[in-house]
Design an enzyme around this catalytic site. Structure first.
Site, short mmCIF file in Angstrom:
data_model
loop_
_atom_site.label_atom_id
_atom_site.label_comp_id
_atom_site.label_asym_id
_atom_site.label_seq_id
_atom_site.Cartn_x
_atom_site.Cartn_y
_atom_site.Cartn_z
N TRP A 5 0.81 -1.22 0.00
CA TRP A 5 0.00 0.00 0.00
C TRP A 5 0.85 1.27 0.00
O TRP A 5 0.31 2.36 0.11
CB TRP A 5 -0.92 0.01 1.23
N ASP A 6 2.16 1.15 -0.10
CA ASP A 6 3.06 2.29 0.04
C ASP A 6 2.88 2.96 1.40
O ASP A 6 2.95 4.17 1.52
CB ASP A 6 2.84 3.30 -1.09
N TYR A 7 2.66 2.16 2.43
CA TYR A 7 2.55 2.66 3.79
C TYR A 7 3.90 2.57 4.49
O TYR A 7 4.05 1.98 5.56
CB TYR A 7 1.50 1.88 4.57
#
Length: 684
Positions: free
Chosen positions: A312-314
Site C-alpha cells: 500500500w506504500d505505507y
C-alpha cells in the site's frame, strides 16, 4: 516553565532524548537530534502573537535564474538551522546559503552546480543540512565547524560552516560521490532529499529512490562516513534479500540520533515495487520498520515493523521522535513513530518493544494473482488513530450532491473497498488514508513539559489499480491526473490517482488537513484544528476553511504556541492548549516546509521556507520568511493578522460568489461532456 520544577522537567526531558541545547538554538533539522521540534523560547505567547510582523524575506533567486519548466519540478521543504551565528539552509538545487539571522542578508553561498536535466523522481528537493563541530580541531581551524548535505545527484558534501568553502580533506575536494551499486535507468532515479544526521564522529545518510519503476531497483543502503575524511565507516541494507526479488527498502525520511546511547533510528520504506509483492514473499523484515543501529558500527540493535509485506506504500515517512514520557508507571525513554495510516507507535528506546499493547488483527485478504498477503497487521491499542481509516461511498463530499457528489460516490463505489489494508486489485482499490496521508515527512512534535504530542495530518483517498502486463503497451499513457508505475519484473503495472470531484476538490468530506494534539499518557486526543483554507486555490480567493493536505510538520514553543504552514500562503500560530488558531502571517507562496524558531539579540523569530510544492499544484517560489514581535513604533501590517473567531473567514458575499463559480463550473462541465458525446461515433 513558570517555576523551577517545570524548568527542571524541560532539562531532564531534553537530556533524556540525548540532547541538551541552549534556548536560542535550532541546531538540527528537527530542532534537536531526537526530532522533538520543541523550543524552550517563550517570548512569543498567545497574548502577544497578534503583534508579530514580518522581519525579513530572503529570495534564493531561483525564480529568476531557473527555467520555468525546471522550477515546476521543485519542492521547497528546507528548514534552516541556527548555527555559527547564521541561519543555514539548502535550496531545492542543493545550494547552501547562510543568512544573517536578524536581517536575512546573505553571508555566504555555495553552489554544487546540480544539473537541471536529470528529472529526479522525487523532484528537486533538499529538506535540510546537518551541523558538526570537530572537537579535536583548533578553534580557529578551517572546517572546525562543518555543514553536511546530501544532494539530488547522490553526493555528500562538507562545507566550512563559517565560510561555505568546501572542506578539502573530506573525500575529493569536499565531496563523496556515492557508489549506487548498479546502473540507473536515468540520473534522477536515485537521490538524497533529507538532511544527514551525525552521531559522535559519524555522518549518516539515507536515499530517495523512484517508486514503482522496477522490482530489481537500486538498493536502499544507508551509508556512514568519517566526517573528517569522508572515508566509509559502514553500510546497512534495510531489506533482507534471501528469496526476495526487490531492490530496496530505503530511508528517504529524516533519521534521529540518541548520542548518549550511541544509536541512530531509521524510518524505513516499503520494498520495491510498492503495490505487488509476489516476488518478495514474507514480511520483508526491516522494511516498513523503525530500526535502531549502533551509530559507530552500523550493527542492528533492534527493529520493529509497523506494516507486514506492504503493498500500500505505507512506508515510514516521518522522523522518529525521541522523548522521555510518563507512561503512568514511571518515566520511560521512548521512540514515537507516527505513520501514514494515522497510527502512533510508542516503543521502548532500548528494546524496541511497544510501551503499550499492539494487537495483530486480521485484515482483508484476496490479493492479486501471485500475491502473498500477511493475514494480520499491527494495531496500537492505547493511542487512538489520529484520523479515520475507513471511508464509504456514503461519506463522500460534493457541493452539488447530484453532480460532483454523485461523481465522487461513483468513483468510490466502483473500487474495491474493504477498509484499511484493502489489497490493490485490477478492479481498482480504495487506499484510505492515501499513500501521502496521515502523518508524513514533517513528522510529529513533542512538548516534554506537558507531555503532549502534536502532528499535522492529511485526509484524502487514493484509487490504486493494477494493470495486467499484457494490457500495458510500451507507449502507454495513463489518464490525466494518474500516477503510472511500470513495476517492471512483476505481472502488473499500476495507476494511482487522488479521488477528485469534477470541480477538482477532494472527494472525501473535510477536513482535508488537520492538526491533532494527543495526551500520550492518557491515550486521548485533546483537540483537533483545521489548518489552511482554499483561499490560494479557489476562484476569487474564496476561503473555505476545509484545511489543506499537510505533508509538513509543526514547531512548538514553551510560550504555548504551535506554528504550521499549509497549502495556502500563510504561516499560522495555534494555541497549544486549545488548538484555537490565533494568528496568520502572509507568505509570498505556500510554506510547505517545517517552521523553526530561534532567539537572536534578545528577540524571538519564527522562520519558514516559502517555496511551494510542485507535486501539489501550488504556486512556486524561492523564499525564506521570518517574523518577530513588533518593535516600538512598528505595527502589524495586513500581511499579519489575528484570528478573532475559530470559524475562520467566509463572508456572505464570498458565499454568493462561490455559488456562482460552482454553477458556472457545472454548466461548463456539462457543455464539455455533451460536446464530447456528440463527437463520438454512433454504434453500429
Amino acid at each position: 516553565m513558570r517555576n523551577p520544577v517545570c524548568l527542571f522537567a524541560v532539562v531532564i526531558a531534553i537530556f533524556g532524548a540525548g540532547n541538551l541545547l541552549p534556548a536560542s538554538a535550532w541546531e538540527h533539522w528537527g530542532g534537536d537530534r531526537g526530532g522533538s521540534r520543541f523550543s524552550p523560547l517563550k517570548q512569543i505567547t498567545p497574548d502577544n502573537v497578534g503583534n508579530l510582523v514580518r522581519a525579513w524575506e530572503f529570495s534564493t533567486g531561483d525564480l529568476d535564474r531557473r527555467a520555468p519548466e525546471v522550477m515546476k519540478r521543485t519542492k521547497f521543504q528546507a528548514t534552516p538551522l541556527l548555527v555559527e551565528d547564521s541561519l543555514i539552509f539548502c535550496s531545492p538545487f542543493n545550494e547552501v546559503i547562510a543568512l544573517d539571522p536578524g536581517s536575512g542578508a546573505q553571508k555566504w553561498r555555495y553552489d554544487p552546480k546540480i544539473l537541471t536535466n536529470q528529472r529526479p523522481a522525487n523532484r528537486y528537493n533538499c529538506r535540510g543540512v546537518a551541523y558538526w563541530v570537530d572537537g579535536k580541531a583548533p578553534e580557529t581551524a578551517a572546517c572546525r565547524a562543518r555543514i553536511f548535505m546530501g544532494t539530488n545527484d547522490a553526493r555528500v558534501i562538507a562545507l566550512d560552516a563559517r565560510t561555505g568553502i568546501p572542506c578539502a580533506d573530506f573525500g575529493a575536494n569536499g565531496e563523496v560521490r556515492l557508489d549506487i551499486g548498479m546502473s540507473l535507468e536515468w540520473p534522477g532515479e536515485f537521490q538524497i532529499t533529507s538532511a544527514p544526521v551525525i552521531a559522535g564522529d559519524t555522518v549518516i545518510v539515507g536515499s530517495a529512490i523512484a517508486d514503482n519503476r522496477r522490482a530489481e531497483a537500486p538498493p536502499g543502503t544507508v551509508r556512514a562516513f568519517d566526517p573528517r575524511t569522508g572515508q566509509s565507516r559502514w553500510s546497512f541494507d534495510p531489506l533482507l534479500h534471501d528469496g526476495v526479488t526487490a531492490g530496496h527498502a530505503n530511508v528517504w525520511a529524516p533519521m534521529s540520533v540518541d548520542e548518549a546511547r550511541g544509536l541512530v533510528f531509521l524510518p524505513t520504506s516499503s520494498p520495491s515495487p510498492d503495490f505487488w509483492g509476489g516476488k518478495r514473499p514474507g514480511n520483508n523484515d526491516y522494511a516498513n520498520s523503525v530500526v535502531a543501529l549502533r551509530a559507530e558500527t552500523g550493527e542492528r540493535v533492534w527493529s520493529y515493523q509497523t506494516v507486514h509485506h506492504d503493498v500500500w506504500d505505507y512506508d515510514l515517512p516521518a522522523q522518529p521522535t525521541l522523548a522521555r514520557i510518563d507512561t503512568g508507571e514511571g518515566q520511560r525513554d521512548v521512540v514515537i513513530q507516527p505513520t501514514k495510516q494515522g497510527f502512533v507507535f510508542v516503543l521502548d528506546r532500548d528494546t524496541g518493544k511497544p510501551i503499550w499493547p499492539v494487537e495483530e488483527r486480521s485484515v482483508p485478504q484476496g490479493g492479486a494473482e501471485g500475491e502473498q498477503l500477511s493475514p494480520t497487521q499491527p494495531f496500537p491499542t492505547h493511542v487512538p488513530a489520529l484520523l479515520p481509516q475507513r471511508i464509504s461511498a456514503d461519506d463522500v463530499f460534493g457541493f452539488i450532491p447530484f453532480w460532483d457528489g454523485e461523481a465522487c460516490r461513483a468513483k468510490v463505489a466502483a473500487a474495491r473497498n474493504d477498509g484499511l489494508y484493502t489489497p490493490p486489485s485490477t478492479q481498482g482499490s480504495v487506499v484510505y488514508p492515501m499513500t501521502g496521508g496521515g502523518v508524513n515527512w514533517g513528522g510529529a512534535a513533542f512538548d516534554p513539559v506537558n507531555q503532549i504530542l502534536y502532528a499535522n495530518t492529511t485526509r484524502a483517498i487514493h484509487i490504486v489499480k493494477l494493470l495486467p502486463r499484457a494490457t500495458v503497451a510500451d507507449g502507454f499513457n495513463p489518464p490525466p491526473g494518474h500516477d503510472f508505475g511500470r513495476q517492471l519484473g512483476t505481472p502488473f503495472a499500476m495507476t494511482r490517482a487522488v479521488a477528485l470531484s469534477p470541480l477538482g476538490l477532494l472527494c472525501n468530506k473535510p477536513p482535508w488537513g488537520e492538526m491533532v494534539a494527543v495526551d500520550l499518557k492518557a491515550g486521548k486526543i485533546l483537540w483537533r484544528s483545521r489548518v489552511g483554507t482554499t483561499e490560494d486555490r479557489a476562484p476569487l480567493g474564496i476561503a473555505f476553511r476545509f484545511g489543506t493536505p499537510l505533508g509538513s510538520g509543526v514547531a512548538i514553543t514553551a510560550g504555548g504556541l504551535v506554528f504550521s504552514g499549509a497549502m495556502d500562503a500563510y504561516l499560522r500560530a495555534f494555541d497549544a492548549r486549545s488548538g484555537q488558531e490565533l494568528w496568520q502571517g502572509r507568505l509570498p507562496v505556500p510554506g510547505v516546509a517545517n517552521p523553526m524558531t530561534y532567539l537572536w539579540k534578545g528577540e524571538q523569530y519564527v522562520a519558514i521556507g516559502a517555496g511551494g510544492h510542485s507535486e501539489s499544484g501550488t504556486t512556486i517560489g524561492d523564499s525564506v520568511v521570518a517574523f518577530r514581535l513588533a518593535r516600538p513604533g512598528e505595527t502589524p501590517s495586513l500581511m499579519s493578522r489575528t484570528i478573532d473567531r475559530p470559524g475562520g473567514r467566509f463572508s456572505a458575499g464570498a458565499a454568493a460568489a462561490a455559488v456562482v463559480v460552482l454553477l458556472t463550473a457545472m454548466l461548463a462541465w456539462r457543455w464539455r461532456r455533451n460536446r464530447k458525446l456528440r463527437k463520438q461515433p454512433h454504434a453500429q
